[in-house]
Design an enzyme around this catalytic site. Sequence first.
Site, short mmCIF file in Angstrom:
data_model
loop_
_atom_site.label_atom_id
_atom_site.label_comp_id
_atom_site.label_asym_id
_atom_site.label_seq_id
_atom_site.Cartn_x
_atom_site.Cartn_y
_atom_site.Cartn_z
N GLY A 73 6.61 -2.63 3.44
CA GLY A 73 5.95 -3.90 3.75
C GLY A 73 4.71 -3.80 4.62
O GLY A 73 4.34 -4.77 5.29
N ASN B 64 1.61 -3.85 3.77
CA ASN B 64 0.61 -4.85 3.35
C ASN B 64 0.99 -6.25 3.84
O ASN B 64 0.13 -7.04 4.21
CB ASN B 64 0.43 -4.83 1.83
N HIS C 67 -2.82 -3.04 -5.98
CA HIS C 67 -2.50 -1.75 -6.64
C HIS C 67 -3.38 -0.66 -6.02
O HIS C 67 -4.58 -0.87 -5.83
CB HIS C 67 -2.76 -1.86 -8.14
N ASP D 104 0.09 -4.63 -14.22
CA ASP D 104 -1.24 -4.19 -13.76
C ASP D 104 -2.39 -4.47 -14.73
O ASP D 104 -3.41 -3.80 -14.71
CB ASP D 104 -1.23 -2.66 -13.46
N GLU E 264 -6.42 -1.11 1.37
CA GLU E 264 -5.54 -2.19 0.92
C GLU E 264 -5.32 -3.22 2.02
O GLU E 264 -5.31 -4.43 1.77
CB GLU E 264 -4.17 -1.62 0.52
#
Length: 214
Positions: A19, A21, A116, A157, A186
């Site tokens: 987690g 992100n 991604h 994706d 990211e």
Amino acid sequence: MVESKKDPFRIAVLISGRGSNMIALHEAIARGEVGARIECVISSSSTAAGVGWAQNHGLPVHVVDFKSFADEASLAAHLIGLLQQHGVQLVVLAGFLKKIPDDMVRAFANRIINIHPALLPAFGGQGMYGRHVHAAVLEYGCKVSGATVHIVTHEYDAGPPVLQECLQVRDEDTPETLAARILKVEHRLLPKAVDLFARDRIRISGRRVKILKN
Ligand code: GRF
């Protein structure tokens, strides 16, 4: 004149693992860089490290065991119910490893995004997650890689990119060093994308996602 405060843009974050992100997004919101609020976290695993973090930070967490549903339609109905219950306007996949059921993609068309760790459409699709992605990039001999935030469609994706950022691959890179540098990208890119949705600056026309100027 006192300005009336607008309701924050309501998001759900879906996770399956550590987690980071989600944490980066939460921190960017706390710093006032993203005009959104995390209404709930949905995890596909009760033991995901991100679950404990979210609970410790007062975020409502729902663990959803995808295997426990008789079919995809009932799983979708459950997920949609949770999201509606929280009034969610944007669903953010942040290291979520399960396929989003088709009914949910339809119910939240153009309102589900994923991050991604490569430059899609290269090195994406089923099985391309975590270390596999970076190992494949190095194996191919690519000179650049990066991160992509994209709209989630019915195929893994394959939805239109919202934001992409690239970085140089170094001769000495291993999957781990490349993953670590891309993860930093990211952590900036995902909050930025959420903020664009929150500020209604995203316009989607076919596969082109256009960003309105401020
Ligand atoms: C990230 O690299 C993300 O791009 C991918 O899965 C990883 C999740 O990491 N979809 P974390 O759980 O956010 O730390």
